[in-house]
Design a protein around this motif. Structure first.
Motif, PDB file in Angstrom:
ATOM      1  N   HIS A  36     -51.247   0.134  37.157  1.00  0.00           N
ATOM      2  CA  HIS A  36     -50.033   0.338  36.351  1.00  0.00           C
ATOM      3  C   HIS A  36     -48.780  -0.049  37.133  1.00  0.00           C
ATOM      4  O   HIS A  36     -47.829  -0.592  36.565  1.00  0.00           O
ATOM      5  N   PHE A  37     -48.783   0.221  38.435  1.00  0.00           N
ATOM      6  CA  PHE A  37     -47.644  -0.174  39.262  1.00  0.00           C
ATOM      7  C   PHE A  37     -47.494  -1.688  39.258  1.00  0.00           C
ATOM      8  O   PHE A  37     -46.386  -2.215  39.161  1.00  0.00           O
ATOM      9  N   GLU A  38     -48.612  -2.396  39.351  1.00  0.00           N
ATOM     10  CA  GLU A  38     -48.559  -3.864  39.353  1.00  0.00           C
ATOM     11  C   GLU A  38     -47.948  -4.376  38.049  1.00  0.00           C
ATOM     12  O   GLU A  38     -47.101  -5.279  38.063  1.00  0.00           O
ATOM     13  N   THR A  39     -48.366  -3.805  36.923  1.00  0.00           N
ATOM     14  CA  THR A  39     -47.774  -4.179  35.628  1.00  0.00           C
ATOM     15  C   THR A  39     -46.282  -3.893  35.635  1.00  0.00           C
ATOM     16  O   THR A  39     -45.476  -4.741  35.237  1.00  0.00           O
ATOM     17  N   GLN A  86     -41.679  -0.624  49.097  1.00  0.00           N
ATOM     18  CA  GLN A  86     -42.025   0.667  49.702  1.00  0.00           C
ATOM     19  C   GLN A  86     -43.056   1.418  48.862  1.00  0.00           C
ATOM     20  O   GLN A  86     -43.969   2.069  49.405  1.00  0.00           O
ATOM     21  N   LEU A  87     -42.917   1.326  47.552  1.00  0.00           N
ATOM     22  CA  LEU A  87     -43.860   1.994  46.660  1.00  0.00           C
ATOM     23  C   LEU A  87     -45.245   1.368  46.776  1.00  0.00           C
ATOM     24  O   LEU A  87     -46.252   2.078  46.821  1.00  0.00           O
ATOM     25  N   LYS A  88     -45.307   0.047  46.857  1.00  0.00           N
ATOM     26  CA  LYS A  88     -46.592  -0.636  47.035  1.00  0.00           C
ATOM     27  C   LYS A  88     -47.240  -0.204  48.348  1.00  0.00           C
ATOM     28  O   LYS A  88     -48.449   0.057  48.388  1.00  0.00           O
ATOM     29  N   ALA A  90     -46.871   2.627  49.872  1.00  0.00           N
ATOM     30  CA  ALA A  90     -47.348   4.007  49.712  1.00  0.00           C
ATOM     31  C   ALA A  90     -48.653   4.044  48.926  1.00  0.00           C
ATOM     32  O   ALA A  90     -49.566   4.813  49.248  1.00  0.00           O
ATOM     33  N   ILE A  91     -48.755   3.199  47.907  1.00  0.00           N
ATOM     34  CA  ILE A  91     -49.996   3.140  47.125  1.00  0.00           C
ATOM     35  C   ILE A  91     -51.127   2.602  47.993  1.00  0.00           C
ATOM     36  O   ILE A  91     -52.227   3.158  48.009  1.00  0.00           O
ATOM     37  N   ASP A  92     -50.845   1.524  48.722  1.00  0.00           N
ATOM     38  CA  ASP A  92     -51.874   0.939  49.592  1.00  0.00           C
ATOM     39  C   ASP A  92     -52.380   1.955  50.613  1.00  0.00           C
ATOM     40  O   ASP A  92     -53.565   1.981  50.937  1.00  0.00           O
ATOM     41  N   ALA A  93     -51.472   2.807  51.097  1.00  0.00           N
ATOM     42  CA  ALA A  93     -51.837   3.829  52.092  1.00  0.00           C
ATOM     43  C   ALA A  93     -52.395   5.097  51.441  1.00  0.00           C
ATOM     44  O   ALA A  93     -52.786   6.029  52.149  1.00  0.00           O
ATOM     45  N   LYS A  94     -52.389   5.115  50.108  1.00  0.00           N
ATOM     46  CA  LYS A  94     -52.826   6.299  49.353  1.00  0.00           C
ATOM     47  C   LYS A  94     -52.058   7.547  49.811  1.00  0.00           C
ATOM     48  O   LYS A  94     -52.614   8.629  49.945  1.00  0.00           O
ATOM     49  N   ASP A  95     -50.774   7.352  50.040  1.00  0.00           N
ATOM     50  CA  ASP A  95     -49.893   8.412  50.537  1.00  0.00           C
ATOM     51  C   ASP A  95     -49.105   8.988  49.358  1.00  0.00           C
ATOM     52  O   ASP A  95     -48.054   8.462  48.980  1.00  0.00           O
ATOM     53  N   LYS A  96     -49.641  10.064  48.797  1.00  0.00           N
ATOM     54  CA  LYS A  96     -49.045  10.666  47.602  1.00  0.00           C
ATOM     55  C   LYS A  96     -47.620  11.159  47.862  1.00  0.00           C
ATOM     56  O   LYS A  96     -46.728  10.948  47.029  1.00  0.00           O
ATOM     57  N   ARG A  98     -45.385  10.130  50.097  1.00  0.00           N
ATOM     58  CA  ARG A  98     -44.483   8.981  50.237  1.00  0.00           C
ATOM     59  C   ARG A  98     -44.280   8.322  48.878  1.00  0.00           C
ATOM     60  O   ARG A  98     -43.171   7.918  48.539  1.00  0.00           O
ATOM     61  N   PHE A  99     -45.353   8.185  48.115  1.00  0.00           N
ATOM     62  CA  PHE A  99     -45.255   7.581  46.787  1.00  0.00           C
ATOM     63  C   PHE A  99     -44.211   8.302  45.948  1.00  0.00           C
ATOM     64  O   PHE A  99     -43.318   7.675  45.384  1.00  0.00           O
ATOM     65  N   PHE A 100     -44.310   9.629  45.882  1.00  0.00           N
ATOM     66  CA  PHE A 100     -43.389  10.356  45.006  1.00  0.00           C
ATOM     67  C   PHE A 100     -41.979  10.435  45.570  1.00  0.00           C
ATOM     68  O   PHE A 100     -41.015  10.502  44.806  1.00  0.00           O
ATOM     69  N   SER A 101     -41.841  10.394  46.869  1.00  0.00           N
ATOM     70  CA  SER A 101     -40.509  10.341  47.471  1.00  0.00           C
ATOM     71  C   SER A 101     -39.803   9.042  47.064  1.00  0.00           C
ATOM     72  O   SER A 101     -38.656   9.056  46.599  1.00  0.00           O
ATOM     73  N   VAL A 102     -40.503   7.929  47.217  1.00  0.00           N
ATOM     74  CA  VAL A 102     -39.924   6.631  46.843  1.00  0.00           C
ATOM     75  C   VAL A 102     -39.772   6.538  45.322  1.00  0.00           C
ATOM     76  O   VAL A 102     -38.764   6.043  44.821  1.00  0.00           O
TER      77      VAL A 102
END
Length: 143
Positions: A36-39, A86-88, A90-96, A98-102
């Motif tokens: 979904h992020f890619e879309t 930065q969001l990509k 966080a997703i690649d690192a599976k860092d929840k 960091r993902f939600f912070s960004v």
């Protein structure tokens, strides 16, 4: 209204993909989140390209101004692009966390950005470029 309506619909479509990415990340499904992020990223960057390559130059030519709203929007597009990277990551690192912070920062920026475009810039475009609105929207659809 033709330009405003078309561009507003694109904003909503991007928002929906972003919400789906957040929902998947919230559940820890980073594979689905990335889909979904890619879309969202592709649609957002395509939307920016339509503005930067078609709409903004037409507006600037019509008004004779390269300063002001289009300059601010381009600057904000750069900020969004940086946050998308930065969001990509966080997703690649599976860092929840960091993902939600960004994601929170990105959402605030996009909400403010979209509001300025929808309430000010697109309305100005509708007014000053009414005669060419249909052609501009058609060019953006083809992009």
């Amino acid at each position: 209204m033709e330009i405003s309506n078309y561009m507003r619909e694109e904003h909503r479509s991007c928002d929906e993909a972003f919400a789906k990415a957040e929902q998947a990340a919230s559940g820890g499904d980073f594979e689905e989140a990335f889909k979904h992020f890619e879309t969202f990223m592709i649609d957002t960057l395509n939307h920016f390209a339509k503005e930067e390559e078609i709409l903004f130059p037409a507006f600037e030519e019509t008004t004779g101004s390269t300063e002001g709203p289009t300059q601010v929007m381009r600057y904000e597009h750069t900020q969004v692009r940086n946050l998308l990277e930065q969001l990509k990551e966080a997703i690649d690192a599976k860092d929840k966390d960091r993902f939600f912070s960004v994601a929170d920062t990105l959402m605030i920026l996009l909400q403010q950005h979209n509001m300025k475009e929808e309430q000010m810039l697109y309305a100005m475009c509708d007014r000053v470029m009414a005669a060419q609105a249909a052609d501009l929207v058609e060019k953006m659809k083809e992009r």
